[in-house]
Scaffold this active site. Structure first.
Site, PDB file in Angstrom:
ATOM      1  N   SER A  32       5.359  -0.869   3.908  1.00 41.51           N
ATOM      2  CA  SER A  32       5.662  -2.221   4.412  1.00 41.51           C
ATOM      3  C   SER A  32       5.671  -3.220   3.264  1.00 41.51           C
ATOM      4  O   SER A  32       4.748  -3.268   2.464  1.00 41.51           O
ATOM      5  CB  SER A  32       4.616  -2.639   5.449  1.00 41.51           C
ATOM      6  OG  SER A  32       4.599  -1.747   6.537  1.00 41.51           O
ATOM      7  N   SER A  75       1.637   6.840   2.460  1.00 48.34           N
ATOM      8  CA  SER A  75       2.391   7.827   3.244  1.00 48.34           C
ATOM      9  C   SER A  75       3.573   8.404   2.471  1.00 48.34           C
ATOM     10  O   SER A  75       4.198   7.733   1.648  1.00 48.34           O
ATOM     11  CB  SER A  75       2.910   7.183   4.535  1.00 48.34           C
ATOM     12  OG  SER A  75       1.844   6.825   5.380  1.00 48.34           O
ATOM     13  N   GLN A  77       0.853  -1.197   0.000  1.00 46.14           N
ATOM     14  CA  GLN A  77       0.000   0.000   0.000  1.00 46.14           C
ATOM     15  C   GLN A  77       0.883   1.239   0.000  1.00 46.14           C
ATOM     16  O   GLN A  77       1.679   1.441   0.911  1.00 46.14           O
ATOM     17  CB  GLN A  77      -0.889  -0.025   1.244  1.00 46.14           C
ATOM     18  CG  GLN A  77      -1.676   1.237   1.496  1.00 46.14           C
ATOM     19  CD  GLN A  77      -2.308   1.223   2.867  1.00 46.14           C
ATOM     20  OE1 GLN A  77      -2.843   0.221   3.301  1.00 46.14           O
ATOM     21  NE2 GLN A  77      -2.224   2.338   3.583  1.00 46.14           N
ATOM     22  N   GLU A 116      -2.793   9.809  18.156  1.00 47.12           N
ATOM     23  CA  GLU A 116      -3.540  11.061  18.175  1.00 47.12           C
ATOM     24  C   GLU A 116      -4.690  11.045  17.173  1.00 47.12           C
ATOM     25  O   GLU A 116      -5.812  11.498  17.463  1.00 47.12           O
ATOM     26  CB  GLU A 116      -2.607  12.241  17.871  1.00 47.12           C
ATOM     27  CG  GLU A 116      -1.563  12.520  18.955  1.00 47.12           C
ATOM     28  CD  GLU A 116      -0.408  11.538  18.948  1.00 47.12           C
ATOM     29  OE1 GLU A 116       0.353  11.520  19.934  1.00 47.12           O
ATOM     30  OE2 GLU A 116      -0.260  10.787  17.966  1.00 47.12           O
ATOM     31  N   GLU A 166      -7.492  -1.125   6.904  1.00 48.39           N
ATOM     32  CA  GLU A 166      -6.185  -1.087   7.555  1.00 48.39           C
ATOM     33  C   GLU A 166      -6.342  -1.000   9.060  1.00 48.39           C
ATOM     34  O   GLU A 166      -5.666  -1.688   9.819  1.00 48.39           O
ATOM     35  CB  GLU A 166      -5.384   0.118   7.052  1.00 48.39           C
ATOM     36  CG  GLU A 166      -4.009   0.222   7.692  1.00 48.39           C
ATOM     37  CD  GLU A 166      -3.257   1.475   7.270  1.00 48.39           C
ATOM     38  OE1 GLU A 166      -2.030   1.411   7.116  1.00 48.39           O
ATOM     39  OE2 GLU A 166      -3.906   2.520   7.109  1.00 48.39           O
TER      40      GLU A 166
END
Length: 399
Positions: free
Chosen positions: A162, A130, A127, A368, A245
């Protein structure tokens, strides 16, 4: 909340356990993470065995090689497989996040080409979301795609991907229109990880592993036919992936209160009152998480859809893992810095998991971000202020 299997669920649980017993050894405590070639080959063989016996994806339709089973049967399978030494890691992202996105938004040709091969362990997926400047705020990504005839030309960089170093394909989120607000100018594509212009650079982690990667795209050409969803609808497509995810990374691979209690018995720490209090806290937290998962299972067994409360699991387990491993390392005093698996108790699982735990607190949404989700969608609290909500991406300040 009903903790008991129905007769049908009990029968499936027995069938699953019998199948697993025939092919795998029971797990004996947490084990170090492995990503070498032999581990990858073993994972592919196990995935093929599961697929051939209709245990690879329980809820998928039979036409795609699944079992056509219920969500509760999928939960039961996960519970039973977790008891065994099952090498599932390399396929968690592909089958848990990428292929469901392909099924939801891909063409019939996509499904025929990719689903069966992934299900049988022949191809592995990653995937690509990011970026260095777009982690928790995925919509702030800068990797761009420019249309050139029937193709798109991709340039940019992804990070923390990953399994990219052993993946065959990936789902790639890029910016196709910088003239609109950041969430509206994104598009999703399927990318061949072996094609020219795709460069994968493994990141050397503190734990000694190399599971994450930087991925660079230099004039990579992707046909428009490999687009998932409409141009500009990438955020909507990405939400499906992200929802999967969060569920996939909800638990923490590593030692729990049982493993550290066993180690404390050999280390002579069980008489330490401060440690016993910590052990009690870990046990209570583990039971609380277990009961929370039972709520989800009860909802599934009733045909209901679990909500955003699933975000609770990752917050609890990631911090729980970090605390347990830190305490075990402190118990070992100056020997705690040794990471060689053949020299340390429990194959140095506490050291390795301690290094892995901070990453788990980031992967699949930071603590967060998940707390915000719980606050807004579970507790109904006001949303954070977003000053860039209606601002075009190319007008946003950066740097």
């Amino acid at each position: 909340m009903d903790f008991n299997d129905t007769p049908a669920e009990a029968a499936f649980r027995k069938e699953a356990h019998d199948f697993l017993s025939k092919h795998l050894e029971l797990k004996s405590g947490a084990k170090p993470r492995q990503a070498n070639e032999s581990a990858l080959a073993r994972a592919k063989a196990w995935q093929k065995t599961k697929a051939e016996n209709k245990f690879a994806q329980i809820t998928w339709p039979k036409e795609w090689g699944g079992r056509g089973g219920t969500s509760m049967e999928a939960v039961i399978w996960g519970q039973e497989e977790a008891k065994f030494d099952a090498p599932t890691g390399p396929f968690a992202i592909g089958l848990g996040m990428c292929i469901p996105t392909v099924i939801a938004f891909g063409s019939d040709e996509h499904k025929k080409r990719y689903v069966q091969k992934a299900l049988h362990g022949e191809e592995i997926w990653c995937q690509l979301f990011s970026e260095p400047s777009a982690g928790s705020d995925v919509a702030g990504l800068k990797t761009k795609a420019v249309k050139d005839g029937d193709e798109w030309v991709i340039n940019g960089q992804k990070v923390w991907t990953s399994g990219a170093h052993y993946s065959d394909f990936g789902i790639l989120l890029v910016r196709t229109n910088p003239k609109v607000p950041k969430h509206k100018g994104l598009t999703m594509f399927i990318v061949n990880m072996k094609q020219p212009g795709v460069e994968v650079r493994p990141i050397h982690q503190a734990s000694g592993g190399r599971e994450f990667n930087e991925v660079y795209f230099t004039d990579v050409r992707i046909p428009d036919s490999d687009r998932l969803g409409a141009v500009g609808d990438g955020w909507k497509v990405a939400l499906v992936t992200l929802m999967n995810e969060r569920l996939a990374v909800g638990g923490s691979p590593g030692p729990d209160w049982g493993e550290i209690m066993d180690y404390a018995k050999t280390a002579g720490t069980m008489d330490d009152q401060a440690f016993r209090e910590k052990l009690a806290d870990w046990y209570v937290a583990a039971q609380g998480y277990k009961l929370t998962k039972f709520r989800t299972q009860t909802a599934l067994s009733r045909g209901q859809t679990p909500g955003p409360e699933n975000s609770i699991g990752k917050i609890i387990t990631a911090n729980h893992l970090q605390d347990i491993c830190n305490s075990a390392i402190e118990m070992q005093d100056h020997y705690g810095i040794i990471t060689e698996t053949d020299r340390m108790p429990a194959d140095a699982i506490f050291q390795q998991s301690f290094m892995w735990a901070p990453g788990l607190r980031i992967a699949g949404g930071t603590d967060e971000i998940l707390k915000n989700i719980i606050a807004e969608r579970v507790l109904g609290l006001p949303q954070d202020v977003r000053v860039d909500k209606d601002l075009a991406f190319d007008e946003m300040k950066s740097g």
